[in-house]
Design an enzyme around this catalytic site. Structure first.
Site, PDB file in Angstrom:
ATOM      1  N   TYR A 150     -53.363  49.533  -7.694  1.00  0.00           N
ATOM      2  CA  TYR A 150     -52.983  49.385  -6.301  1.00  0.00           C
ATOM      3  C   TYR A 150     -53.787  50.302  -5.389  1.00  0.00           C
ATOM      4  O   TYR A 150     -54.453  51.224  -5.827  1.00  0.00           O
ATOM      5  CB  TYR A 150     -51.480  49.634  -6.147  1.00  0.00           C
ATOM      6  CG  TYR A 150     -50.743  48.379  -5.809  1.00  0.00           C
ATOM      7  CD1 TYR A 150     -50.015  48.263  -4.647  1.00  0.00           C
ATOM      8  CD2 TYR A 150     -50.814  47.278  -6.661  1.00  0.00           C
ATOM      9  CE1 TYR A 150     -49.340  47.106  -4.336  1.00  0.00           C
ATOM     10  CE2 TYR A 150     -50.140  46.107  -6.353  1.00  0.00           C
ATOM     11  CZ  TYR A 150     -49.404  46.032  -5.196  1.00  0.00           C
ATOM     12  OH  TYR A 150     -48.745  44.877  -4.890  1.00  0.00           O
ATOM     13  N   SER A 151     -53.678  50.035  -4.076  1.00  0.00           N
ATOM     14  CA  SER A 151     -54.441  50.784  -3.091  1.00  0.00           C
ATOM     15  C   SER A 151     -53.977  52.229  -3.000  1.00  0.00           C
ATOM     16  O   SER A 151     -52.935  52.601  -3.511  1.00  0.00           O
ATOM     17  CB  SER A 151     -54.303  50.121  -1.719  1.00  0.00           C
ATOM     18  OG  SER A 151     -54.741  48.781  -1.763  1.00  0.00           O
ATOM     19  N   LYS A 152     -54.732  53.024  -2.309  1.00  0.00           N
ATOM     20  CA  LYS A 152     -54.411  54.442  -2.144  1.00  0.00           C
ATOM     21  C   LYS A 152     -53.129  54.609  -1.338  1.00  0.00           C
ATOM     22  O   LYS A 152     -52.790  53.801  -0.495  1.00  0.00           O
ATOM     23  CB  LYS A 152     -55.560  55.165  -1.425  1.00  0.00           C
ATOM     24  CG  LYS A 152     -56.859  55.175  -2.217  1.00  0.00           C
ATOM     25  CD  LYS A 152     -57.930  55.888  -1.430  1.00  0.00           C
ATOM     26  CE  LYS A 152     -59.250  55.923  -2.206  1.00  0.00           C
ATOM     27  NZ  LYS A 152     -60.305  56.600  -1.460  1.00  0.00           N
ATOM     28  N   ASP A 167     -29.710  58.079  -4.195  1.00  0.00           N
ATOM     29  CA  ASP A 167     -29.201  57.352  -3.022  1.00  0.00           C
ATOM     30  C   ASP A 167     -29.872  55.985  -2.910  1.00  0.00           C
ATOM     31  O   ASP A 167     -30.483  55.653  -1.892  1.00  0.00           O
ATOM     32  CB  ASP A 167     -29.433  58.173  -1.761  1.00  0.00           C
ATOM     33  CG  ASP A 167     -28.646  57.638  -0.561  1.00  0.00           C
ATOM     34  OD1 ASP A 167     -27.785  56.752  -0.772  1.00  0.00           O
ATOM     35  OD2 ASP A 167     -28.894  58.075   0.568  1.00  0.00           O
TER      36      ASP A 167
END
Length: 422
Positions: free
Chosen positions: A212-214, A276
């Site tokens: 995936y991208s940065k 949460d």
């Protein structure tokens, strides 16, 4: 007996031991729960045993070690097994392949496993094993990938830390690497609040899996594929935006959250609890991809179980045991994830539906009765099957007894296997 890749639930019956002539048993890729029955040790003619990818827990019965006829596969992977590896497994001298990966097995690897002369494949990764690897036979030819993501193993295998260089703390305990947590400041966005982790863990998991991208590409404006357009709660409340989340997208949302939580619970050292999980804390990008956010309530999980806190989570999502014990475990996140899955299916918080579902058998629930009425009912059988799976997994997360809930790892793997690959 080949019953794999179905939707069987409940416990493995003790009566399985009354089939003494059984030679092959494969009940993998189901939704079976509870302990592994020791009566499996009565199947003395068994050549291959595969009960992987279920919700089984407890310890590995010593009786597995008397299945001397086993010569093909023994696969107990992708469960929630705990307790040390039985030394009796070393007696399976005819076994070719052993897979105990993706469990919670602690302690050291028994030296008796080096007596398994026929063993040509071993997989012990993703456990809590530590100490020195045995020597001889399979351990002379194994690869580092067979033992990675454990508590602190050392040995002579190339890539594995040498036992002479381990850094130890007082008391002889092996020190773990610290997880570097990146805090992203979201400026000028009421949605994100002050400081929070914005989908970092989801990104880290997916970058490892799909390049995936940065992280810097994840922004709070509405430009670019990784820009925040709102929370899942906001989208489900808005009739028009809820229609954008068709059944395929909703299943993908469930998968994305499962992957992120599995990363926190199982790939981080020390393990991390979110604390949460709710639809407000699932951010949606412009490509309608979901990312877990707002980890302000996270805490490192102490393996000794002494995790307590004052109530911080969101009412309606929090596990029931928090009301009277304040004991926090990863199973608290699992319960919240179950509520979230129902919300994704229904298009609104399930409310009283949770207590009703808890009292019903999974097979008696008609998924079409709880689906969001704003979307047209799914027509394709494959789509219906995926939604039924999400419903059943949601129900499996909601028992009042935390130990009866599956792990996020097993949930994520089942979703991946039956939805993405299936």
């Amino acid at each position: 007996m080949r019953l794999s890749d179905n939707k069987f639930s409940g416990k493995i019956p003790a009566g399985i031991g009354l089939l003494p002539n059984l030679q092959f048993l494969d009940i993998s890729m189901n939704m079976l729960s509870g302990p592994i029955p020791y009566q499996l040790g009565d199947l003395f003619k068994l050549l291959s045993l595969n009960i992987s990818h279920n919700f089984l827990n407890g310890t590995i019965p010593d009786q597995i070690g008397i299945l001397f006829a086993l010569q093909g596969l023994l696969d107990l992977s992708y469960k929630s097994l705990s307790g040390e590896i039985p030394t009796q497994l070393g007696k399976l001298t005819n076994l070719i392949s052993l897979n105990l990966s993706h469990n919670y097995l602690p302690g050291s690897i028994p030296n008796s496993l080096s007596d398994m002369q026929s063993l040509s494949s071993i997989n012990l990764l993703y456990n809590r094993l530590e100490g020195t690897l045995p020597e001889a036979n399979i351990f002379d030819s194994a690869q580092i990938e067979d033992f990675s993501n454990n508590k602190g193993l050392c040995g002579k295998i190339q890539g594995l830390q040498s036992c002479n260089t381990l850094i130890t703390a007082p008391g002889g305990k092996i020190k773990k690497h610290k997880l570097v947590i990146i805090i992203v400041a979201s400026l000028g966005s009421a949605l994100l609040g002050s400081l929070m982790l914005v989908g970092i863990f989801s990104f880290l998991y997916k970058r490892r899996a799909r390049n995936y991208s940065k992280e810097e590409e994840f922004t709070s404006n509405r430009e670019g594929p990784f820009s925040v357009i709102g929370s899942l709660a906001d989208m489900l409340r808005n009739d028009k935006e809820a229609m954008e989340l068709d059944w395929t997208k909703r299943v993908e949302i469930v998968q994305g959250v499962a992957q992120a939580l599995s990363y926190l619970h199982h790939d981080c050292v020390p393990l991390i609890l979110h604390g949460d999980i709710s639809s407000k804390n699932v951010l949606m990008c412009s490509n309608l991809e979901a990312h877990v956010s707002d980890l302000g309530t996270t805490r490192f999980l102490k393996l000794n179980g002494s995790n307590r806190k004052t109530f911080i989570g969101t009412y309606g999502y929090s596990a029931p045991e928090l009301a009277y014990t304040m004991a926090v475990t990863e199973k608290c996140d699992v319960y919240s994830f179950g509520v979230l899955k129902l919300e994704v299916l229904m298009g609104k918080h399930p409310g009283d539906v949770i207590s009703k579902i808890q009292t019903l058998a999974v097979g008696s629930i008609n998924v079409k009765d709880i689906l969001d009425p704003r979307l047209p009912p799914p027509k394709a059988k494959q789509s219906v099957d995926k939604l039924v799976l999400v419903l059943k997994l949601a129900v499996s997360c909601l028992p009042s007894n935390p130990q009866s809930r599956p792990t996020m790892q097993s949930l994520s793997e089942l979703l991946e296997a039956k939805i993405t690959r299936g």
